[in-house]
Scaffold this motif. Structure first.
Motif, PDB file in Angstrom:
ATOM      1  N   SER A 128       0.944  -1.232  -0.055  1.00  0.00           N
ATOM      2  CA  SER A 128      -0.091  -0.035   0.187  1.00  0.00           C
ATOM      3  C   SER A 128       0.832   1.283   0.030  1.00  0.00           C
ATOM      4  O   SER A 128       0.450   2.199   0.266  1.00  0.00           O
ATOM      5  N   GLU A 129       2.099   1.171  -0.348  1.00  0.00           N
ATOM      6  CA  GLU A 129       3.093   2.349  -0.210  1.00  0.00           C
ATOM      7  C   GLU A 129       2.719   3.379  -1.221  1.00  0.00           C
ATOM      8  O   GLU A 129       2.583   4.562  -1.007  1.00  0.00           O
ATOM      9  N   ILE A 130       2.066   3.002  -2.328  1.00  0.00           N
ATOM     10  CA  ILE A 130       1.844   4.232  -3.202  1.00  0.00           C
ATOM     11  C   ILE A 130       0.468   4.755  -2.842  1.00  0.00           C
ATOM     12  O   ILE A 130       0.378   6.212  -2.984  1.00  0.00           O
ATOM     13  N   ALA A 131      -0.641   4.059  -2.393  1.00  0.00           N
ATOM     14  CA  ALA A 131      -1.644   4.755  -1.935  1.00  0.00           C
ATOM     15  C   ALA A 131      -1.193   5.600  -0.731  1.00  0.00           C
ATOM     16  O   ALA A 131      -2.099   6.646  -0.510  1.00  0.00           O
ATOM     17  N   LEU A 132      -0.563   4.925   0.177  1.00  0.00           N
ATOM     18  CA  LEU A 132      -0.148   6.083   1.393  1.00  0.00           C
ATOM     19  C   LEU A 132       0.521   7.237   0.936  1.00  0.00           C
ATOM     20  O   LEU A 132       0.175   8.264   1.631  1.00  0.00           O
ATOM     21  N   ALA A 133       1.315   7.141  -0.078  1.00  0.00           N
ATOM     22  CA  ALA A 133       2.098   8.205  -0.461  1.00  0.00           C
ATOM     23  C   ALA A 133       1.278   9.224  -1.262  1.00  0.00           C
ATOM     24  O   ALA A 133       1.248  10.595  -1.030  1.00  0.00           O
ATOM     25  N   ALA A 134       0.265   8.751  -1.852  1.00  0.00           N
ATOM     26  CA  ALA A 134      -0.878   9.710  -2.501  1.00  0.00           C
ATOM     27  C   ALA A 134      -1.757  10.382  -1.520  1.00  0.00           C
ATOM     28  O   ALA A 134      -1.883  11.635  -1.452  1.00  0.00           O
ATOM     29  N   VAL A 135      -2.081   9.516  -0.329  1.00  0.00           N
ATOM     30  CA  VAL A 135      -2.916  10.204   0.710  1.00  0.00           C
ATOM     31  C   VAL A 135      -1.828  11.175   1.495  1.00  0.00           C
ATOM     32  O   VAL A 135      -2.424  12.374   1.724  1.00  0.00           O
ATOM     33  N   LYS A 136      -0.532  10.878   1.697  1.00  0.00           N
ATOM     34  CA  LYS A 136       0.198  11.745   2.542  1.00  0.00           C
ATOM     35  C   LYS A 136       0.525  13.184   1.580  1.00  0.00           C
ATOM     36  O   LYS A 136       0.532  14.193   2.243  1.00  0.00           O
ATOM     37  N   SER A 137       0.581  13.001   0.320  1.00  0.00           N
ATOM     38  CA  SER A 137       0.548  14.012  -0.492  1.00  0.00           C
ATOM     39  C   SER A 137      -0.568  14.922  -0.424  1.00  0.00           C
ATOM     40  O   SER A 137      -0.373  16.280  -0.564  1.00  0.00           O
ATOM     41  N   ALA A 138      -1.525  14.261  -0.461  1.00  0.00           N
ATOM     42  CA  ALA A 138      -2.970  15.043  -0.519  1.00  0.00           C
ATOM     43  C   ALA A 138      -2.903  15.754   0.874  1.00  0.00           C
ATOM     44  O   ALA A 138      -3.546  17.016   0.801  1.00  0.00           O
ATOM     45  N   ILE A 139      -2.582  15.217   1.878  1.00  0.00           N
ATOM     46  CA  ILE A 139      -2.574  15.822   3.115  1.00  0.00           C
ATOM     47  C   ILE A 139      -1.539  16.907   3.338  1.00  0.00           C
ATOM     48  O   ILE A 139      -1.980  18.056   3.862  1.00  0.00           O
ATOM     49  N   SER A 140      -0.701  16.834   2.742  1.00  0.00           N
ATOM     50  CA  SER A 140       0.554  17.923   2.619  1.00  0.00           C
ATOM     51  C   SER A 140      -0.252  19.062   1.838  1.00  0.00           C
ATOM     52  O   SER A 140       0.013  20.130   2.276  1.00  0.00           O
ATOM     53  N   ALA A 141      -0.777  18.931   0.788  1.00  0.00           N
ATOM     54  CA  ALA A 141      -1.508  19.930  -0.030  1.00  0.00           C
ATOM     55  C   ALA A 141      -2.420  20.568   0.734  1.00  0.00           C
ATOM     56  O   ALA A 141      -2.611  21.910   0.662  1.00  0.00           O
ATOM     57  N   ALA A 142      -3.331  19.883   1.617  1.00  0.00           N
ATOM     58  CA  ALA A 142      -4.433  20.402   2.211  1.00  0.00           C
ATOM     59  C   ALA A 142      -3.768  21.140   3.151  1.00  0.00           C
ATOM     60  O   ALA A 142      -4.467  22.200   3.650  1.00  0.00           O
ATOM     61  N   ASN A 143      -2.728  20.799   4.049  1.00  0.00           N
ATOM     62  CA  ASN A 143      -1.912  21.689   5.054  1.00  0.00           C
ATOM     63  C   ASN A 143      -1.619  23.079   4.429  1.00  0.00           C
ATOM     64  O   ASN A 143      -1.720  23.934   5.155  1.00  0.00           O
ATOM     65  N   SER A 144      -0.947  22.753   3.427  1.00  0.00           N
ATOM     66  CA  SER A 144      -0.686  24.090   2.659  1.00  0.00           C
ATOM     67  C   SER A 144      -1.531  24.821   2.319  1.00  0.00           C
ATOM     68  O   SER A 144      -1.471  26.347   2.655  1.00  0.00           O
TER      69      SER A 144
END
Length: 186
Positions: A128-144
């Motif tokens: 699930s590394e790819i899915a987790l990376a995508a979710v973490k990227s989305a969270i980072s964008a939302a934080n920004s």
């Protein structure tokens, strides 16, 4: 030591949401309470000024005394109004600051909880590394986006506060100048 389960994460998120709701409601009710107290004090002051104005109008014996009264009667009422506006502005500013502080602190807690849940999911699931990376990227964008929006809201609020303060000060100065001109004319 076992890692928290999904149920525990959901329960924690629900508790956090309940805490946020309680804090927001308390902030709103405190602000309404302060505004009601300010409004009541304003109404009392204006009523007292109206009674005094009526007494002064009835006490005027000559025409020049009567014509000199309007500026002198309106000045205290205008000052009470300016105090009311400034008090309202202060209450709104304090409520806004508390709200932003609350949201920013809860935003950080939510990010930490979400990151913990994602790490737990990553450890317990297979590929699930790819899915987790995508979710973490989305969270980072939302934080920004949250940080940029929070910064913009603060700038707009500070600009509105300074504009209201400048307008209030200008109104007080112009009223003071007008009343001085009337006194000189009388």
């Amino acid at each position: 030591m076992s890692t928290p389960s999904l149920v525990e994460h959901i329960s924690s998120a629900n508790q956090s949401t309940l805490d946020i709701s309680h804090a927001l409601l308390k902030n709103a009710l405190d602000s309404v309470d302060q505004f009601n107290a300010l409004s009541l004090a304003f109404a009392r002051n204006i009523l007292a000024e109206q009674v005094d104005a009526g007494k002064k109008l009835l006490a005027a014996r000559t025409l020049p005394e009567l014509f000199a009264l309007p500026g002198a009667l309106l000045q205290p009422q205008f000052e009470h109004f300016i105090a009311f506006v400034r008090g309202s502005q202060e209450i709104a500013g304090d409520a806004r600051s508390e709200l932003l502080q609350l949201l920013e602190s809860r935003h950080g807690e939510l990010n930490q909880s979400l990151t913990s849940a994602l790490e737990h999911y990553g450890k317990t699931s297979g590929n699930s590394e790819i899915a987790l990376a995508a979710v973490k990227s989305a969270i980072s964008a939302a934080n920004s986006a949250f940080e940029n929006t929070s910064r913009a809201v603060r700038q707009v609020a500070n600009l509105a506060d300074s504009n209201l303060s400048a307008a209030t000060t200008s109104a007080v100065r112009s009223t003071g100048t007008t009343s001085q001109t009337r006194k000189k004319a009388a």
